[in-house]
Design an enzyme around this catalytic site. Structure first.
Site, PDB file in Angstrom:
ATOM      1  N   HIS A   1      34.729  46.364  19.566  1.00  0.00           N
ATOM      2  CA  HIS A   1      36.012  45.951  20.133  1.00  0.00           C
ATOM      3  C   HIS A   1      36.715  47.112  20.839  1.00  0.00           C
ATOM      4  O   HIS A   1      37.400  46.911  21.848  1.00  0.00           O
ATOM      5  CB  HIS A   1      36.903  45.389  19.023  1.00  0.00           C
ATOM      6  CG  HIS A   1      37.886  44.377  19.516  1.00  0.00           C
ATOM      7  ND1 HIS A   1      37.516  43.229  20.198  1.00  0.00           N
ATOM      8  CD2 HIS A   1      39.244  44.330  19.448  1.00  0.00           C
ATOM      9  CE1 HIS A   1      38.588  42.536  20.513  1.00  0.00           C
ATOM     10  NE2 HIS A   1      39.649  43.175  20.079  1.00  0.00           N
TER      11      HIS A   1
ATOM     12  N   ARG B   1      35.347  47.342  24.238  1.00  0.00           N
ATOM     13  CA  ARG B   1      35.922  46.280  25.081  1.00  0.00           C
ATOM     14  C   ARG B   1      37.288  46.707  25.589  1.00  0.00           C
ATOM     15  O   ARG B   1      37.618  46.525  26.767  1.00  0.00           O
ATOM     16  CB  ARG B   1      36.009  44.984  24.277  1.00  0.00           C
ATOM     17  CG  ARG B   1      36.728  43.818  24.973  1.00  0.00           C
ATOM     18  CD  ARG B   1      36.532  42.563  24.127  1.00  0.00           C
ATOM     19  NE  ARG B   1      37.538  41.523  24.337  1.00  0.00           N
ATOM     20  CZ  ARG B   1      37.475  40.571  25.272  1.00  0.00           C
ATOM     21  NH1 ARG B   1      36.468  40.563  26.128  1.00  0.00           N
ATOM     22  NH2 ARG B   1      38.412  39.638  25.370  1.00  0.00           N
TER      23      ARG B   1
ATOM     24  N   LYS C   1      34.994  31.685  24.944  1.00  0.00           N
ATOM     25  CA  LYS C   1      35.834  30.813  24.124  1.00  0.00           C
ATOM     26  C   LYS C   1      36.146  29.522  24.864  1.00  0.00           C
ATOM     27  O   LYS C   1      36.326  29.514  26.077  1.00  0.00           O
ATOM     28  CB  LYS C   1      37.146  31.532  23.770  1.00  0.00           C
ATOM     29  CG  LYS C   1      36.994  32.587  22.678  1.00  0.00           C
ATOM     30  CD  LYS C   1      38.354  33.104  22.250  1.00  0.00           C
ATOM     31  CE  LYS C   1      38.229  34.061  21.074  1.00  0.00           C
ATOM     32  NZ  LYS C   1      39.547  34.567  20.641  1.00  0.00           N
TER      33      LYS C   1
ATOM     34  N   ARG D   1      33.218  40.131  24.609  1.00  0.00           N
ATOM     35  CA  ARG D   1      33.454  40.093  23.166  1.00  0.00           C
ATOM     36  C   ARG D   1      32.119  40.351  22.487  1.00  0.00           C
ATOM     37  O   ARG D   1      31.067  39.934  22.983  1.00  0.00           O
ATOM     38  CB  ARG D   1      34.002  38.728  22.741  1.00  0.00           C
ATOM     39  CG  ARG D   1      35.339  38.366  23.380  1.00  0.00           C
ATOM     40  CD  ARG D   1      35.773  36.964  22.942  1.00  0.00           C
ATOM     41  NE  ARG D   1      37.071  36.605  23.530  1.00  0.00           N
ATOM     42  CZ  ARG D   1      37.219  35.965  24.682  1.00  0.00           C
ATOM     43  NH1 ARG D   1      36.146  35.606  25.377  1.00  0.00           N
ATOM     44  NH2 ARG D   1      38.421  35.678  25.150  1.00  0.00           N
TER      45      ARG D   1
ATOM     46  N   HIS E   1      40.369  36.007  29.028  1.00  0.00           N
ATOM     47  CA  HIS E   1      41.625  35.590  28.421  1.00  0.00           C
ATOM     48  C   HIS E   1      42.140  34.355  29.160  1.00  0.00           C
ATOM     49  O   HIS E   1      42.291  34.381  30.378  1.00  0.00           O
ATOM     50  CB  HIS E   1      42.674  36.699  28.526  1.00  0.00           C
ATOM     51  CG  HIS E   1      42.406  37.858  27.617  1.00  0.00           C
ATOM     52  ND1 HIS E   1      43.007  39.097  27.792  1.00  0.00           N
ATOM     53  CD2 HIS E   1      41.615  37.977  26.519  1.00  0.00           C
ATOM     54  CE1 HIS E   1      42.583  39.912  26.839  1.00  0.00           C
ATOM     55  NE2 HIS E   1      41.745  39.253  26.062  1.00  0.00           N
TER      56      HIS E   1
ATOM     57  N   TYR F   1      47.929  45.465  27.649  1.00  0.00           N
ATOM     58  CA  TYR F   1      47.518  46.649  28.406  1.00  0.00           C
ATOM     59  C   TYR F   1      48.580  47.112  29.404  1.00  0.00           C
ATOM     60  O   TYR F   1      48.317  48.006  30.206  1.00  0.00           O
ATOM     61  CB  TYR F   1      46.217  46.358  29.168  1.00  0.00           C
ATOM     62  CG  TYR F   1      45.057  46.029  28.272  1.00  0.00           C
ATOM     63  CD1 TYR F   1      44.411  47.028  27.545  1.00  0.00           C
ATOM     64  CD2 TYR F   1      44.613  44.721  28.130  1.00  0.00           C
ATOM     65  CE1 TYR F   1      43.350  46.730  26.710  1.00  0.00           C
ATOM     66  CE2 TYR F   1      43.547  44.412  27.295  1.00  0.00           C
ATOM     67  CZ  TYR F   1      42.921  45.420  26.588  1.00  0.00           C
ATOM     68  OH  TYR F   1      41.877  45.117  25.757  1.00  0.00           O
TER      69      TYR F   1
END
Length: 303
Positions: free
Chosen positions: A248, A251, A176, A152, A274, A283
């Site tokens: 982004h 990415r 995250k 990210r 994720h 995807y």
């Protein structure tokens, strides 16, 4: 009280008690009168099946999922009002599902366009004069690391310098939820990073920073906005429309190109950081294309 009168009572409540704007009231009126007309003026008496039939009809007319959801929202609020006022003993919308919104496919870049971008960054880093070397070598390291790892943008610009001094083959990234993950660096990314660290060490103020990409900003590191702006300028110099690129997008290119070339969806999930596989499933169109190509190329009965 007929449906028309009940719609008027609902709109009056929305205006007086909730302060709904004029445009909002007009939108509610349009949606409720349209639904009522479809039900021969008997919207207030509709059961769940009648409302489903109406929703199916607007879907068949080609209304977008967002428009269908808006119309259902108006109907839901209308029936909640009738139930709260004692004008109906039930709410027929309670068991209805909202229309499913299709998630937009992520913007990405072709492998050829990504290659042109990286080649341009490498060329500018190699040919930069003394006054341009710092920015050019930093940009080269940034784009090589971003495409190699799929970080990210906030993770990338905020990397501590310590990640580059442990083992140059990998970066250990804190993402995250404060979760750590390990991402491998490509050979080109390792070289670009080595060159950047050498250039960084030549500038005492930068060398003292605890960040890999330091800057004279409030945070102490390169801002996302500055990197995004410089990336668009690099793309333009590489002959790529600047509107089509952002950190982004790179990415997404990382993830899409991995899957196109045989990577497993679970592995890509881990690399992207994720927590849920459902996030990575945007995807799946890439996997579908790959499987179709595989069948067409290798099945004995394929044309």
């Amino acid at each position: 009280m007929r449906s028309g009168a009940r719609i008027e009572a609902f709109l009056e409540m929305m205006s007086a008690e909730r302060g709904a704007a004029e445009n909002t009231l007009l939108s509610y009126r349009r949606d409720l009168e349209d639904a009522s007309a479809h039900m021969d003026g008997r919207l207030a008496e509709a059961d769940p099946d009648a409302i489903r039939t109406y929703l199916d009809s607007i879907a068949a007319q080609g209304f977008a999922a967002t428009s269908q959801a808006r119309k259902l929202s108006a109907i839901r609020q209308f029936f909640r009002f009738l139930y709260a006022e004692g004008l109906r003993a039930d709410d027929p919308t309670g068991t209805l599902d909202s229309p499913r919104k299709d998630r937009p496919l992520p913007k990405t870049m072709s492998e050829a366009a990504t290659g042109r971008l990286l080649d341009r960054a490498a060329l500018e880093a190699a040919e930069a004069g003394p006054g341009e070397a710092l920015a050019a070598k930093r940009m080269h390291a940034l784009v090589e690391v971003l495409y190699a790892t799929g970080l990210r943008v906030s993770e990338l610009v905020g990397l501590p310098v310590s990640v580059a001094t442990r083992d140059e083959r990998f970066f250990v990234v804190r993402g995250k939820g404060n979760k750590e993950r390990m991402v491998p660096l490509s050979g080109k990314a390792r070289i670009a990073m080595r060159v950047w660290l050498e250039e960084r060490a030549r500038h005492p103020k930068l060398a003292e920073s605890s960040y890999l990409f330091p800057a004279s900003s409030e945070s102490g590191y390169l801002s996302r906005q500055v990197f995004g702006r410089d990336l668009k300028a690099l793309a333009a110099r590489a002959g790529i429309a600047s509107a089509k690129i952002s950190p982004h997008v790179l990415r997404h290119a990382f993830a899409s190109h991995l899957l196109q070339n045989g990577a497993d969806l679970r592995a890509v999930q881990q690399l992207l950081g994720h927590s849920d596989i459902s996030t990575t499933q945007i995807y799946t169109h890439v996997l579908e294309e790959r499987l179709l190509r595989l069948v067409n190329e290798h099945h004995p009965l394929a044309d």
